[in-house]
Each structure stands twice: as C-alpha cells, then as structure tokens.
Design a protein around this motif. Structure first.
Motif, short mmCIF file in Angstrom:
data_model
loop_
_atom_site.label_atom_id
_atom_site.label_comp_id
_atom_site.label_asym_id
_atom_site.label_seq_id
_atom_site.Cartn_x
_atom_site.Cartn_y
_atom_site.Cartn_z
N UNK A 52 0.71 -1.27 -0.12
CA UNK A 52 0.11 -0.07 0.00
C UNK A 52 0.95 1.35 -0.18
N UNK A 53 2.07 1.26 0.71
CA UNK A 53 2.70 2.54 1.13
C UNK A 53 3.60 2.74 -0.51
N UNK A 54 4.12 1.46 -0.84
CA UNK A 54 4.89 1.72 -2.28
C UNK A 54 3.67 2.01 -3.29
N UNK A 55 2.73 1.52 -3.44
CA UNK A 55 1.49 2.19 -4.41
C UNK A 55 1.35 3.52 -4.26
N UNK A 56 1.23 4.13 -3.01
CA UNK A 56 1.00 5.46 -2.75
C UNK A 56 2.04 6.08 -3.09
N UNK A 57 3.25 5.82 -2.79
CA UNK A 57 4.58 6.71 -3.12
C UNK A 57 4.93 6.69 -4.92
N UNK A 58 4.17 5.51 -5.26
CA UNK A 58 4.50 5.58 -6.97
C UNK A 58 3.40 6.69 -7.38
N UNK A 59 2.17 6.40 -6.90
CA UNK A 59 1.14 7.48 -7.37
C UNK A 59 1.38 8.69 -7.13
N UNK A 60 2.13 9.16 -5.90
CA UNK A 60 2.67 10.50 -5.69
C UNK A 60 3.68 11.03 -6.55
N UNK A 65 8.26 2.96 -10.92
CA UNK A 65 8.59 1.13 -11.13
C UNK A 65 9.00 0.68 -12.37
N UNK A 66 10.20 0.84 -12.74
CA UNK A 66 10.75 0.40 -14.06
C UNK A 66 10.51 -1.11 -14.40
N UNK A 67 10.38 -2.09 -13.57
CA UNK A 67 10.12 -3.27 -13.71
C UNK A 67 9.21 -3.85 -12.59
N UNK A 68 8.76 -5.09 -12.77
CA UNK A 68 7.76 -5.61 -11.98
C UNK A 68 8.52 -5.93 -10.56
N UNK A 69 7.79 -5.37 -9.58
CA UNK A 69 8.27 -5.44 -8.24
C UNK A 69 9.71 -4.91 -7.96
N UNK A 70 9.98 -3.90 -8.82
CA UNK A 70 11.20 -3.19 -8.36
C UNK A 70 10.88 -1.72 -8.21
N UNK A 71 10.89 -1.22 -7.08
CA UNK A 71 10.90 0.33 -6.82
C UNK A 71 11.89 0.85 -6.80
N UNK A 72 12.25 2.12 -7.41
CA UNK A 72 13.40 2.89 -7.37
C UNK A 72 12.94 4.31 -7.05
N UNK A 73 13.70 5.13 -6.30
CA UNK A 73 13.54 6.47 -5.73
C UNK A 73 13.96 7.09 -7.05
N UNK A 74 12.83 8.10 -7.29
CA UNK A 74 12.78 9.00 -8.52
C UNK A 74 13.98 10.07 -8.13
N UNK A 75 14.92 10.28 -9.20
CA UNK A 75 15.97 11.26 -8.98
C UNK A 75 15.56 12.26 -9.90
#
Length: 75
Positions: A52-60, A65-75
């Motif tokens: 839920x948190x990862x989804x919220x941070x992605x939406x914000x 999310x470049x690949x399935x299951x891999x989140x990266x901090x946006x630079x």
C-alpha cells in the motif's frame, strides 16, 4: 502412617502431577499454534501495508516502477 499408606499417597500425587503435566503440554501446544497463526497474520498485514505504501509513493511520484516488483527512488 505405614509404608503402604505412604506409597499410596505418593502414587496419588504422582498421578495428579502427571495429569497436570499433560494439561500444561496441551495448553502449550494450543498457545504455540495461536502464536504461529498470529505471526502469519502479522506478516501478511506487513506485506499489505508495504504494498500500500509503495503504491501510494508511486502514485505521488516519489518512486518509479521500472520493472515488475522493483521500486526505485525517483531522481
């Protein structure tokens, strides 16, 4: 008190102790099962919260999310 009465008393106490030990073993098994179930529920809740948190941070826009299951901090 003669030896026979003493032995009978000891046997009775032994039987009571054996029964109590069995009750305690049963209670420990029950508590162990309840603990395992609780741990499983907490682990599942933790995964759901993390998703839920990862989804919220992605939406914000804070994460990509470049690949399935891999989140990266946006630079």
């Amino acid at each position: 008190m003669n030896v026979t009465e003493l032995l009978a008393g000891l046997q009775a106490r032994h039987d009571e102790t054996t029964a109590r030990a069995a009750e305690l073993r049963d209670q420990m098994q029950h508590l162990t099962a309840a603990l395992a179930e609780t741990e499983a529920r907490l682990a599942e809740a933790s995964v759901n919260i993390t998703r839920s948190r990862l989804g919220r941070l992605t939406r914000q826009g804070f994460l990509t999310q470049p690949g399935r299951g891999r989140y990266q901090k946006r630079t």
